[in-house]
Design a protein around this motif. Sequence first.
Motif, PDB file in Angstrom:
ATOM      1  N   ALA A  23       0.842  -1.190   0.000  1.00 19.59           N
ATOM      2  CA  ALA A  23       0.000   0.000   0.000  1.00 19.59           C
ATOM      3  C   ALA A  23       0.881   1.246   0.000  1.00 19.59           C
ATOM      4  CB  ALA A  23      -0.906  -0.005   1.224  1.00 19.59           C
ATOM      5  N   ALA A  24       0.594   2.141  -0.933  1.00 21.30           N
ATOM      6  CA  ALA A  24       1.337   3.391  -1.041  1.00 21.30           C
ATOM      7  C   ALA A  24       0.516   4.527  -0.457  1.00 21.30           C
ATOM      8  CB  ALA A  24       1.667   3.688  -2.500  1.00 21.30           C
ATOM      9  N   SER A  25       1.189   5.438   0.228  1.00 22.01           N
ATOM     10  CA  SER A  25       0.526   6.619   0.780  1.00 22.01           C
ATOM     11  C   SER A  25       1.423   7.824   0.558  1.00 22.01           C
ATOM     12  CB  SER A  25       0.213   6.427   2.265  1.00 22.01           C
ATOM     13  OG  SER A  25       1.393   6.213   3.005  1.00 22.01           O
ATOM     14  N   GLY A  26       0.816   9.009   0.661  1.00 19.55           N
ATOM     15  CA  GLY A  26       1.567  10.233   0.418  1.00 19.55           C
ATOM     16  C   GLY A  26       1.141  10.868  -0.885  1.00 19.55           C
ATOM     17  N   ILE A  27       2.070  11.562  -1.538  1.00 19.45           N
ATOM     18  CA  ILE A  27       1.773  12.244  -2.796  1.00 19.45           C
ATOM     19  C   ILE A  27       2.027  11.267  -3.939  1.00 19.45           C
ATOM     20  CG2 ILE A  27       2.317  14.193  -4.287  1.00 19.45           C
ATOM     21  CD1 ILE A  27       3.210  15.696  -1.765  1.00 19.45           C
ATOM     22  N   ILE A  28       0.940  10.682  -4.445  1.00 18.99           N
ATOM     23  CA  ILE A  28       1.016   9.682  -5.503  1.00 18.99           C
ATOM     24  C   ILE A  28       0.543  10.315  -6.802  1.00 18.99           C
ATOM     25  CG2 ILE A  28       0.364   7.373  -6.235  1.00 18.99           C
ATOM     26  CD1 ILE A  28       1.845   7.468  -3.563  1.00 18.99           C
ATOM     27  N   TYR A  29       1.406  10.283  -7.818  1.00 20.68           N
ATOM     28  CA  TYR A  29       1.031  10.843  -9.111  1.00 20.68           C
ATOM     29  C   TYR A  29       0.069   9.891  -9.822  1.00 20.68           C
ATOM     30  CZ  TYR A  29       5.049  14.039  -8.679  1.00 20.68           C
ATOM     31  OH  TYR A  29       5.950  14.992  -8.267  1.00 20.68           O
ATOM     32  N   ARG A  30      -0.747  10.436 -10.691  1.00 18.18           N
ATOM     33  CA  ARG A  30      -1.680   9.595 -11.451  1.00 18.18           C
ATOM     34  C   ARG A  30      -0.933   8.632 -12.361  1.00 18.18           C
ATOM     35  NH1 ARG A  30      -4.225   9.934 -16.249  1.00 18.18           N
ATOM     36  NH2 ARG A  30      -3.223  11.908 -16.722  1.00 18.18           N
ATOM     37  N   VAL A  31       0.172   9.076 -12.928  1.00 15.96           N
ATOM     38  CA  VAL A  31       0.979   8.225 -13.811  1.00 15.96           C
ATOM     39  C   VAL A  31       2.169   7.696 -13.020  1.00 15.96           C
ATOM     40  CG1 VAL A  31       2.375   8.126 -15.897  1.00 15.96           C
ATOM     41  CG2 VAL A  31       0.281   9.506 -15.860  1.00 15.96           C
ATOM     42  N   ASN A  32       2.225   6.396 -12.851  1.00 12.60           N
ATOM     43  CA  ASN A  32       3.338   5.803 -12.112  1.00 12.60           C
ATOM     44  C   ASN A  32       3.464   4.333 -12.482  1.00 12.60           C
ATOM     45  OD1 ASN A  32       1.833   4.023 -10.075  1.00 12.60           O
ATOM     46  ND2 ASN A  32       0.920   6.004  -9.621  1.00 12.60           N
ATOM     47  N   SER A  70      -0.957  -7.214  -9.985  1.00 10.91           N
ATOM     48  CA  SER A  70      -2.175  -6.446 -10.241  1.00 10.91           C
ATOM     49  C   SER A  70      -2.156  -5.228  -9.330  1.00 10.91           C
ATOM     50  CB  SER A  70      -3.427  -7.293  -9.996  1.00 10.91           C
ATOM     51  OG  SER A  70      -3.477  -7.738  -8.650  1.00 10.91           O
ATOM     52  N   ARG A  71      -3.072  -4.311  -9.593  1.00  8.13           N
ATOM     53  CA  ARG A  71      -3.112  -3.104  -8.774  1.00  8.13           C
ATOM     54  C   ARG A  71      -4.535  -2.594  -8.653  1.00  8.13           C
ATOM     55  NH1 ARG A  71       0.635   1.288 -11.294  1.00  8.13           N
ATOM     56  NH2 ARG A  71      -0.499   2.691  -9.883  1.00  8.13           N
ATOM     57  N   ASP A  72      -4.755  -1.863  -7.562  1.00  7.17           N
ATOM     58  CA  ASP A  72      -6.019  -1.174  -7.318  1.00  7.17           C
ATOM     59  C   ASP A  72      -5.669   0.303  -7.202  1.00  7.17           C
ATOM     60  OD1 ASP A  72      -8.283   0.044  -6.227  1.00  7.17           O
ATOM     61  OD2 ASP A  72      -8.826  -1.731  -5.067  1.00  7.17           O
ATOM     62  N   ASN A  73      -5.911   1.057  -8.259  1.00  5.37           N
ATOM     63  CA  ASN A  73      -5.506   2.463  -8.275  1.00  5.37           C
ATOM     64  C   ASN A  73      -6.264   3.292  -7.237  1.00  5.37           C
ATOM     65  OD1 ASN A  73      -3.587   2.144 -10.319  1.00  5.37           O
ATOM     66  ND2 ASN A  73      -5.120   2.414 -11.931  1.00  5.37           N
ATOM     67  N   ALA A  74      -7.488   2.924  -6.956  1.00  5.26           N
ATOM     68  CA  ALA A  74      -8.261   3.668  -5.959  1.00  5.26           C
ATOM     69  C   ALA A  74      -7.643   3.548  -4.567  1.00  5.26           C
ATOM     70  CB  ALA A  74      -9.702   3.168  -5.937  1.00  5.26           C
ATOM     71  N   LYS A  75      -6.968   2.425  -4.327  1.00  2.00           N
ATOM     72  CA  LYS A  75      -6.346   2.178  -3.023  1.00  2.00           C
ATOM     73  C   LYS A  75      -4.834   2.384  -3.066  1.00  2.00           C
ATOM     74  CE  LYS A  75      -9.754  -1.270  -1.554  1.00  2.00           C
ATOM     75  NZ  LYS A  75      -9.970  -2.677  -1.112  1.00  2.00           N
ATOM     76  N   ASN A  76      -4.297   2.744  -4.236  1.00  2.00           N
ATOM     77  CA  ASN A  76      -2.833   2.884  -4.390  1.00  2.00           C
ATOM     78  C   ASN A  76      -2.118   1.637  -3.865  1.00  2.00           C
ATOM     79  OD1 ASN A  76      -2.762   5.483  -5.591  1.00  2.00           O
ATOM     80  ND2 ASN A  76      -3.096   6.411  -3.587  1.00  2.00           N
TER      81      ASN A  76
END
Length: 115
Positions: A23-32, A70-76
């Motif tokens: 899980a990522a938190s903080g300032i997450i860019y839309r493109v990563n 896989s990833r869940d962008n809503a949850k970073n």
Amino acid sequence: QVRLVESGGGLVQPGGSLRLSCAASGIIYRVNTMAWHRQAPGKERELVASITSGDITTYADSVKGRFTISRDNAKNTVYLQMNSLKSEDTFVYYCSLLQGSGRYWGQGTQVTVSS
């Protein structure tokens, strides 16, 4: 600043499965791009799998057909489903996030495949 927290490692028998989460938190860019790497003591860290924010994936040859990223962008959050595990998959697994502000790493989670 970006913080990555991995979970899901542990001890599993050969042929078993594990699912890692990061899980990522903080300032997450839309493109990563988020990725999983692994490292043995005294060895270089190697890329296991990566996934872009557009869901383009890459895999190391050694895990193709066994691991799924896989990833869940809503949850970073990024996941690594590991099936048909082998003893040679025993490593510390690290999550990373690459975006315009730099590359960030998690603290690592131990995966041990042993009977």
